[in-house]
Design an enzyme around this catalytic site. Structure first.
Site, mmCIF file in Angstrom:
data_model
loop_
_atom_site.group_PDB
_atom_site.id
_atom_site.type_symbol
_atom_site.label_atom_id
_atom_site.label_comp_id
_atom_site.label_asym_id
_atom_site.label_seq_id
_atom_site.Cartn_x
_atom_site.Cartn_y
_atom_site.Cartn_z
ATOM 1 N N CYS A 198 0.896 -1.156 0.000
ATOM 2 C CA CYS A 198 0.000 0.000 0.000
ATOM 3 C C CYS A 198 0.930 1.200 0.000
ATOM 4 O O CYS A 198 1.595 1.470 0.990
ATOM 5 C CB CYS A 198 -0.904 0.044 1.228
ATOM 6 S SG CYS A 198 -1.851 1.579 1.257
ATOM 7 N N CYS A 256 -0.470 4.167 2.566
ATOM 8 C CA CYS A 256 -0.520 3.997 4.026
ATOM 9 C C CYS A 256 -0.309 2.534 4.366
ATOM 10 O O CYS A 256 0.805 2.051 4.258
ATOM 11 C CB CYS A 256 -1.812 4.546 4.588
ATOM 12 S SG CYS A 256 -3.279 4.147 3.632
ATOM 13 N N SER A 257 -1.330 1.828 4.764
ATOM 14 C CA SER A 257 -1.122 0.459 5.226
ATOM 15 C C SER A 257 -2.351 -0.407 4.977
ATOM 16 O O SER A 257 -2.637 -1.307 5.752
ATOM 17 C CB SER A 257 -0.797 0.468 6.714
ATOM 18 O OG SER A 257 -1.822 1.150 7.420
ATOM 19 N N CYS A 258 -3.092 -0.149 3.896
ATOM 20 C CA CYS A 258 -4.267 -0.950 3.588
ATOM 21 C C CYS A 258 -3.841 -2.408 3.448
ATOM 22 O O CYS A 258 -2.828 -2.713 2.825
ATOM 23 C CB CYS A 258 -4.933 -0.462 2.308
ATOM 24 S SG CYS A 258 -5.513 1.237 2.464
HETATM 25 FE FE FE Z 1 -3.382 2.207 2.774
#
Ligand code: FE
Length: 203
Positions: free
Chosen positions: A103, A106-108
Site C-alpha cells: 500500500c 498507508c497500510s491498507c
Molecule cells: Fe493504505
C-alpha cells in the site's frame, strides 16, 4: 529491511493511548470492549484464515475458480468477513508471473484473511521500494525469482485489498488441506516470499 521505527512509542501510539484513556475516563468506552477488539485481530483473525483459503484453492478447482472470481465472496463463504475485508481480490502466482502487494499511501491490508499488517509493510522504505525495485525487495526477503518471471505489483487501497495465492509447492501431492495450510505463510500471501517447501513442515 531497514526500518524507520524506533523503540519509543510513535506519536500515533501516544495519541491512541491518550484517546483511549479519555474515552474510558468519560465512560464512553469500556476497556474490556477495546481489549476484545484487539484480541480478535491479534488471535482470532490472522494469516491462518488466508492460508486456509489458499490451501482450499490448491485442492479444490471449483473453490479456486470462485476465489479468483470474487475473493470477498469466497472468503465470506468460509466465514471470513468483517472490517477491512470488503473488496478483496485474490491474485495467483504462476510460473510466469509473481504477485507482490503493497500500500504505497498507508497500510491498507486484508485484515480478515491476514490479520494486522507487519511493521515493515507499513514502513516508508517498503512502500516506495516495492514499486520502484520489487526484485531487490524480494531478494532481501530471500526470494530469488528467475529473470523470466514477471513481477506484478498491486497497490492496495481502502477500495481494494489483495491476497496472493502462491504456487503450490512440488512434492505435496495428496496432502490434506490442513497440512497444506502449514506451508502458506503470511509473507507468501503478501507476495514477498513463496510458500514453504514441504520439508520445512515438521512431521
Ligand atoms: Fe493504505
Amino acid at each position: 529491511m531497514s526500518s524507520d521505527h524506533s523503540h519509543l512509542p510513535s506519536e500515533t501510539e501516544l495519541r491512541a493511548k491518550a484517546l483511549e484513556s479519555l474515552l474510558v475516563e468519560k465512560g464512553l468506552v469500556k476497556p474490556e470492549a477495546l481489549d476484545a477488539i484487539i484480541e480478535t485481530y491479534q488471535d482470532k483473525v490472522g494469516p491462518q484464515n488466508g492460508a486456509h483459503l489458499v490451501a482450499l484453492a490448491w485442492t479444490d478447482a471449483d473453490f479456486r475458480r470462485r476465489l479468483l472470481a470474487d475473493a470477498s465472496e469466497a472468503a465470506a463463504e468460509m466465514g471470513y468477513f468483517g472490517r477491512q475485508g470488503e473488496h478483496l481480490k485474490a491474485v495467483e502466482n504462476t510460473p510466469e508471473v509473481h504477485n507482490l502487494v503493497v500500500c504505497t499511501l498507508c497500510s491498507c491490508y486484508p485484515w480478515t484473511v491476514l490479520g494486522l499488517p507487519p511493521v515493515w509493510y507499513k514502513s516508508a522504505p517498503y512502500r516506495s521500494r516495492a514499486v520502484s525495485e520489487p526484485r531487490a525487495v524480494l531478494a532481501e526477503f530471500g526470494t530469488e525469482l528467475p529473470g523470466e518471471v514477471g513481477i506484478r505489483v498491486w497497490d492496495s487501497t481502502s477500495e481494494m485489498r489483495y491476497l496472493v495465492v502462491p504456487m503450490r509447492p512440488v512434492g505435496t501431492e495428496g496432502w490434506s488441506v490442513e497440512r497444506l495450510q502449514g506451508l502458506v505463510t503470511r509473507n507468501a500471501m503478501i507476495g514477498v516470499e513463496q510458500a514453504l517447501p514441504p520439508e520445512r513442515l515438521a512431521p
